[in-house]
Design an enzyme around this catalytic site. Structure first.
Site, PDB file in Angstrom:
ATOM      1  N   GLU A 267       0.875  -1.170   0.000  1.00  0.00           N
ATOM      2  CA  GLU A 267       0.000   0.000   0.000  1.00  0.00           C
ATOM      3  C   GLU A 267       0.916   1.224   0.000  1.00  0.00           C
ATOM      4  O   GLU A 267       1.574   1.523   0.977  1.00  0.00           O
ATOM      5  CB  GLU A 267      -0.930  -0.039   1.217  1.00  0.00           C
ATOM      6  CG  GLU A 267      -1.985   1.028   1.224  1.00  0.00           C
ATOM      7  CD  GLU A 267      -2.789   1.130  -0.075  1.00  0.00           C
ATOM      8  OE1 GLU A 267      -2.860   0.156  -0.839  1.00  0.00           O
ATOM      9  OE2 GLU A 267      -3.352   2.208  -0.319  1.00  0.00           O
ATOM     10  N   GLU A 297      -0.648   9.818  -6.012  1.00  0.00           N
ATOM     11  CA  GLU A 297       0.531   8.976  -5.841  1.00  0.00           C
ATOM     12  C   GLU A 297       1.022   8.415  -7.174  1.00  0.00           C
ATOM     13  O   GLU A 297       2.233   8.351  -7.406  1.00  0.00           O
ATOM     14  CB  GLU A 297       0.223   7.861  -4.824  1.00  0.00           C
ATOM     15  CG  GLU A 297       0.208   8.418  -3.410  1.00  0.00           C
ATOM     16  CD  GLU A 297      -0.740   7.722  -2.458  1.00  0.00           C
ATOM     17  OE1 GLU A 297      -1.314   6.690  -2.840  1.00  0.00           O
ATOM     18  OE2 GLU A 297      -0.916   8.212  -1.337  1.00  0.00           O
ATOM     19  N   ASP A 440      -6.881   3.146   2.583  1.00  0.00           N
ATOM     20  CA  ASP A 440      -6.412   1.865   3.135  1.00  0.00           C
ATOM     21  C   ASP A 440      -7.548   0.846   3.129  1.00  0.00           C
ATOM     22  O   ASP A 440      -7.343  -0.345   2.877  1.00  0.00           O
ATOM     23  CB  ASP A 440      -5.926   2.035   4.583  1.00  0.00           C
ATOM     24  CG  ASP A 440      -4.876   3.124   4.697  1.00  0.00           C
ATOM     25  OD1 ASP A 440      -4.199   3.374   3.690  1.00  0.00           O
ATOM     26  OD2 ASP A 440      -4.758   3.721   5.782  1.00  0.00           O
TER      27      ASP A 440
END
Ligand code: AMP
Length: 460
Positions: A267, A297, A440
């Site tokens: 992750e 990201e 998450d």
């Protein structure tokens, strides 16, 4: 979908490394205004243009915070100067303290969902940290006792004297307004700005005593979710450096996989420092099977891999076509089995065309992930498998149809025959109780249901 969750819950999952205490402040317009007035709008604007990559003095924080508020994008910026903690404590009161860090959040989530076994490892486990784990019987911390590996609940495994990492989280709501000089800013999306503590005492590693037992942990687990590499520093006061910790991190993955080739998901979280970002990508990505990240990201990753134009385009326009292109580059260059990208409006999987799962199965895994995130956004937390159902009542976001249309267009324009690319719209909660940990949650839901589907097919 409930059936798939039940299958996923049969799994045992190992997760490491990062846990911390999240100290949460709910930002109101007046708080932001006071900060801007304290430093002056011009000075804040100038510092925003410089775009500090870490917080060394308070105005760095104010500048990056205002930047995040203007774009409404979730951001995390490291705080390297330990002395600034007093400044933060004098300026903010914390509304809530709760479990933070991807490994901690994922461990609590999967334990509450009643997974068979959740083994969480974090190198620093002070009492305060241990107490943030949910009191579930399926949640374990690995301990070496008399030369043997044993599993105990974290609250029975803590060590007094371990350091505690406190991250400061500023939650903001869409619609919050404040003035920056002559400009009125309205926050476009709800989200959070994280000031993450990066102090010398906090390390990301497996203690040497536990390391030889990683193959045994790999045997117990059906999958591993690793995270926290963004917490590695380039250099430490004892002379160790990022290379040292990344070499050890690679060994950890090889040890976990040694006996049973357990599938590993990374992750990814934003790494502001380009040098470290590049090191994490080149060292870790090639060893894992699956990677999850958000849209900003992937833009950061592409910039580090030498695709600055594509990266800029993703940052600026958020076009699906560019994200698909970036995803293709990433799974090819790093030879990943599966890449999962979550954005505010959609979630996407990209795999090679020989992936054992069909597009429909991949889609159902994403559906589960989006529903789980919607449940968490509505309830603030997921306390039992029943809570999952709450997510089913959250409608797909209003751009869902548009997303599908743009995706079909993108597929026609780009060569996607060698890949499986699937996309689903998110179920967006209008007024989320909290946005911390939603990414998450998506990744944990996606990866575990992916594993469950592989198992259903009899694929190892
Ligand atoms: P991250 O940036 O990794 O924390 O991931 C945040 C993700 O959570 C986004 O990409 C969305 O898919 C999802 N998300 C964010 N806000 C909401 C919301 N209000 N309701 C449901 N899902 C959300």
């Amino acid at each position: 979908m409930v059936g798939l969750l039940e299958e996923a819950r049969e799994l045992s999952i190992f997760t490491a490394y990062n846990t911390n205490v999240d100290a949460i402040t709910y930002l109101r317009g007046e708080i932001v205004q006071r900060l801007i007035d304290e430093f002056g709008a011009d000075a804040v604007r100038r510092r925003m243009e410089e775009y500090p990559r870490q917080i060394e003095e308070p105005i760095d924080f104010v500048a990056r915070l205002v930047h995040a508020l203007k774009t409404g994008k979730p951001m995390a910026v490291p705080l390297v100067n330990e002395e600034l903690q007093a400044w933060f404590d004098s300026h903010f009161k914390y509304d809530v303290e709760r479990m933070g860090g991807q490994a901690g959040i994922i461990a609590n989530l999967l334990a509450n969902l009643d997974f068979r076994k959740v083994i969480v490892y974090t190198p620093h486990l002070a009492r305060k940290q241990a107490e943030m784990f949910v009191p579930r019987k399926n949640l374990f911390y690995p301990v070496v006792d008399n030369g043997r590996l044993v599993f105990r609940h974290p609250s029975e495994a803590y060590r007094e004297g371990d350091p505690v990492k406190v991250n400061r989280i500023f939650e903001f709501r869409a619609g919050t307004t404040f003035r920056l000089g002559d400009e009125t800013v309205t926050v476009p999306f709800s989200g959070r700005f994280i000031v993450s503590a990066r102090f010398d005492s906090i390390r990301i590693y497996t203690e040497p005593g536990l390391k030889p037992f990683l193959p045994e942990i790999g045997l117990v687990a059906d999958g591993a979710i690793l995270s926290g590499y963004q917490g590695i520093k380039l250099r430490y006061s004892d002379g160790r450096d990022a290379n040292h910790y990344l070499r050890e991190a690679k060994r950890d993955i090889l040890l976990l996989k040694r006996e049973d080739d357990v599938k590993v998901h990374l992750e990814f979280a934003s790494i502001q420092n380009r040098e470290l970002r590049k090191k994490v990508i080149y060292n870790i990505f090639p060893l894992v099977d699956s990677v999850g990240m958000d849209e900003s990201e992937i833009a950061y990753v592409l910039s580090a891999l030498g695709y600055p134009e594509l990266s800029d385009r993703i940052f600026t326009y958020n076009r699906i076509e560019d994200t698909v292109l970036g995803g293709k580059i990433l799974i090819d260059e790093m030879n990943l089995e599966v890449l999962q990208i979550h954005t505010i409006y959609y979630i996407m999987y990209i795999t090679h065309s020989n992936n054992p799962l069909s597009e429909e199965e991949l889609r159902s895994s994403l559906e589960l992930a989006a529903t789980l995130a919607a449940a968490r956004a509505s309830l603030g937390d997921i306390r039992s498998p029943e809570d999952f159902k709450r997510g089913l009542s959250v409608p797909y976001n209003e751009r869902g149809e548009y997303v599908k249309l743009r995706f079909e267009e993108a597929k026609r324009r780009l060569r996607t025959r060698e890949y499986k690319v699937v996309i689903i719209p998110t179920r967006l909660v209008r007024n989320p109780v909290s946005t911390v940990g939603l990414g998450d949650t998506i990744s944990a839901g996606a990866f575990t249901s992916y594993l469950a589907l592989l198992r259903r097919k009899g694929t190892p």
